[in-house]
Design a protein around this motif. Structure first.
Motif, PDB file in Angstrom:
ATOM      1  N   ARG A   1      62.285  79.853  79.126  1.00 16.54           N
ATOM      2  CA  ARG A   1      62.754  78.807  78.205  1.00 16.54           C
ATOM      3  C   ARG A   1      64.248  78.907  77.913  1.00 16.54           C
ATOM      4  N   ASN A   2      64.816  80.059  78.227  1.00 18.98           N
ATOM      5  CA  ASN A   2      66.245  80.268  77.979  1.00 18.98           C
ATOM      6  C   ASN A   2      67.078  80.314  79.260  1.00 18.98           C
ATOM      7  N   LYS A   3      66.435  80.144  80.405  1.00 20.58           N
ATOM      8  CA  LYS A   3      67.168  80.225  81.670  1.00 20.58           C
ATOM      9  C   LYS A   3      68.072  79.007  81.841  1.00 20.58           C
ATOM     10  N   PRO A   4      69.345  79.224  82.158  1.00 18.11           N
ATOM     11  CA  PRO A   4      70.271  78.100  82.338  1.00 18.11           C
ATOM     12  C   PRO A   4      69.789  77.074  83.361  1.00 18.11           C
ATOM     13  N   SER A   5      69.239  77.536  84.483  1.00 20.48           N
ATOM     14  CA  SER A   5      68.812  76.601  85.536  1.00 20.48           C
ATOM     15  C   SER A   5      67.655  75.723  85.062  1.00 20.48           C
ATOM     16  N   ILE A   6      66.692  76.319  84.380  1.00 19.21           N
ATOM     17  CA  ILE A   6      65.531  75.555  83.905  1.00 19.21           C
ATOM     18  C   ILE A   6      65.950  74.576  82.814  1.00 19.21           C
ATOM     19  N   LEU A   7      66.805  75.010  81.908  1.00 20.20           N
ATOM     20  CA  LEU A   7      67.267  74.134  80.830  1.00 20.20           C
ATOM     21  C   LEU A   7      68.095  72.970  81.360  1.00 20.20           C
ATOM     22  N   SER A   8      69.035  73.260  82.253  1.00 22.61           N
ATOM     23  CA  SER A   8      69.895  72.190  82.765  1.00 22.61           C
ATOM     24  C   SER A   8      69.096  71.195  83.596  1.00 22.61           C
ATOM     25  N   ASN A   9      68.154  71.688  84.394  1.00 24.16           N
ATOM     26  CA  ASN A   9      67.317  70.793  85.198  1.00 24.16           C
ATOM     27  C   ASN A   9      66.436  69.923  84.304  1.00 24.16           C
ATOM     28  N   ALA A  10      65.913  70.511  83.230  1.00 24.66           N
ATOM     29  CA  ALA A  10      65.073  69.751  82.308  1.00 24.66           C
ATOM     30  C   ALA A  10      65.881  68.667  81.592  1.00 24.66           C
ATOM     31  N   PHE A  11      67.124  68.979  81.278  1.00 25.93           N
ATOM     32  CA  PHE A  11      67.972  67.966  80.629  1.00 25.93           C
ATOM     33  C   PHE A  11      68.217  66.798  81.580  1.00 25.93           C
ATOM     34  N   GLU A  12      68.485  67.110  82.847  1.00 23.97           N
ATOM     35  CA  GLU A  12      68.663  66.050  83.841  1.00 23.97           C
ATOM     36  C   GLU A  12      67.391  65.204  83.945  1.00 23.97           C
ATOM     37  N   ALA A  13      66.250  65.867  83.965  1.00 21.43           N
ATOM     38  CA  ALA A  13      64.980  65.149  84.070  1.00 21.43           C
ATOM     39  C   ALA A  13      64.740  64.267  82.848  1.00 21.43           C
ATOM     40  N   LEU A  14      65.069  64.776  81.678  1.00 26.42           N
ATOM     41  CA  LEU A  14      64.890  64.004  80.445  1.00 26.42           C
ATOM     42  C   LEU A  14      65.736  62.738  80.477  1.00 26.42           C
ATOM     43  N   MET A  15      66.983  62.869  80.901  1.00 22.77           N
ATOM     44  CA  MET A  15      67.855  61.687  80.986  1.00 22.77           C
ATOM     45  C   MET A  15      67.408  60.750  82.104  1.00 22.77           C
ATOM     46  N   GLY A  16      66.832  61.320  83.163  1.00 27.09           N
ATOM     47  CA  GLY A  16      66.272  60.480  84.220  1.00 27.09           C
ATOM     48  C   GLY A  16      65.112  59.655  83.700  1.00 27.09           C
ATOM     49  N   ALA A  17      64.312  60.257  82.828  1.00 27.36           N
ATOM     50  CA  ALA A  17      63.173  59.553  82.236  1.00 27.36           C
ATOM     51  C   ALA A  17      63.643  58.439  81.297  1.00 27.36           C
ATOM     52  N   VAL A  18      64.672  58.723  80.499  1.00 28.85           N
ATOM     53  CA  VAL A  18      65.235  57.692  79.615  1.00 28.85           C
ATOM     54  C   VAL A  18      65.761  56.527  80.444  1.00 28.85           C
ATOM     55  N   TYR A  19      66.440  56.852  81.531  1.00 27.52           N
ATOM     56  CA  TYR A  19      66.979  55.803  82.404  1.00 27.52           C
ATOM     57  C   TYR A  19      65.871  54.941  82.993  1.00 27.52           C
TER      58      TYR A  19
END
Length: 224
Positions: free
Chosen positions: A105-123
């Motif tokens: 839950r604190n890994k930079p790669s997992i967090l950054s990828n999840a943020f991209e996915a979240l914004m992809g979902a909003v889009y």
């Protein structure tokens, strides 16, 4: 299903399709339901455009080169990790038990990828305007001084340039110690110039520790 109301409140966006939001928050390790890799792919492209546009209008006097450096900093793993942390995104992720034990839950790669996915979902659900609005709010929250360019600063390269200019010699890095289990090691490095120690730092990898050393040494050399 987890209650996502706090997350939706933090980004000021409420999903009509909760399954889409669930997918955006599902890491590939979870193995149940569709994961967020496709949304991550889409979000990456969308954020590249949105961040570029925001910087274009925010810094009307900046050159193409400076704008590119700032965008590279924001749309990096480190940059998106900071935005993810600002909304406590790691708390909502669906990850495997092994990732849970490895501090996933604190890994930079997992967090950054999840943020991209979240914004992809909003889009996908609402289009560019909502992504643009959310990203603008989060950037103002995380970077109140608009110091985007420091995100892309390569301290190892910068301290090497300063060292060569001042001492005609490049820095060397030495591993002092390593500790912890294999899945969660910590490395301690020192940075030397002409045999003198300029910095000591710990990191989750040797490269991470070296970058932290380089940043410390860079600040010292800049003052000198």
């Amino acid at each position: 299903m987890t209650d996502f109301k706090s997350l939706e409140k933090d980004i000021d966006y409420y999903f009509n399709d909760k399954q889409l939001l669930l997918q955006a928050l599902t890491h590939k390790s979870h193995k149940i339901g569709p994961d967020n890799e496709r949304l991550e792919f889409l979000g990456d492209a969308v954020l590249d455009l949105v961040v570029g546009e925001l910087l274009f209008y925010e810094f009307p006097q900046s050159t193409e080169g400076n704008l590119s450096k700032m965008r590279a900093g924001v749309v990096s793993e480190k940059g998106f990790m900071k935005l993810a942390q600002s909304i406590n995104l790691g708390h909502y992720l669906y990850i495997s038990q092994s990732e849970e034990q490895n501090q996933g839950r604190n890994k930079p790669s997992i967090l950054s990828n999840a943020f991209e996915a979240l914004m992809g979902a909003v889009y996908l659900e609402s289009g560019l305007e909502d992504v643009r609005r959310i990203v603008k709010i989060l950037l103002e929250k995380v970077y109140p001084n608009r110091d985007f360019q420091s995100l892309s600063l390569d301290y190892k390269t910068s301290v090497q340039e300063l060292s060569q200019a001042q001492f005609f010699e490049i820095p060397t890095y030495e591993l002092v110690s390593e500790s912890g289990p294999d899945h969660c090691k910590e490395f301690e490095m020192i940075l030397l110039i002409r045999g003198k120690q300029y910095a000591r730092a710990r990191g989750k990898s040797k490269k991470d520790a070296q970058q932290k050393c380089a940043q410390i040494a860079y600040e010292k050399l800049k003052k000198d």
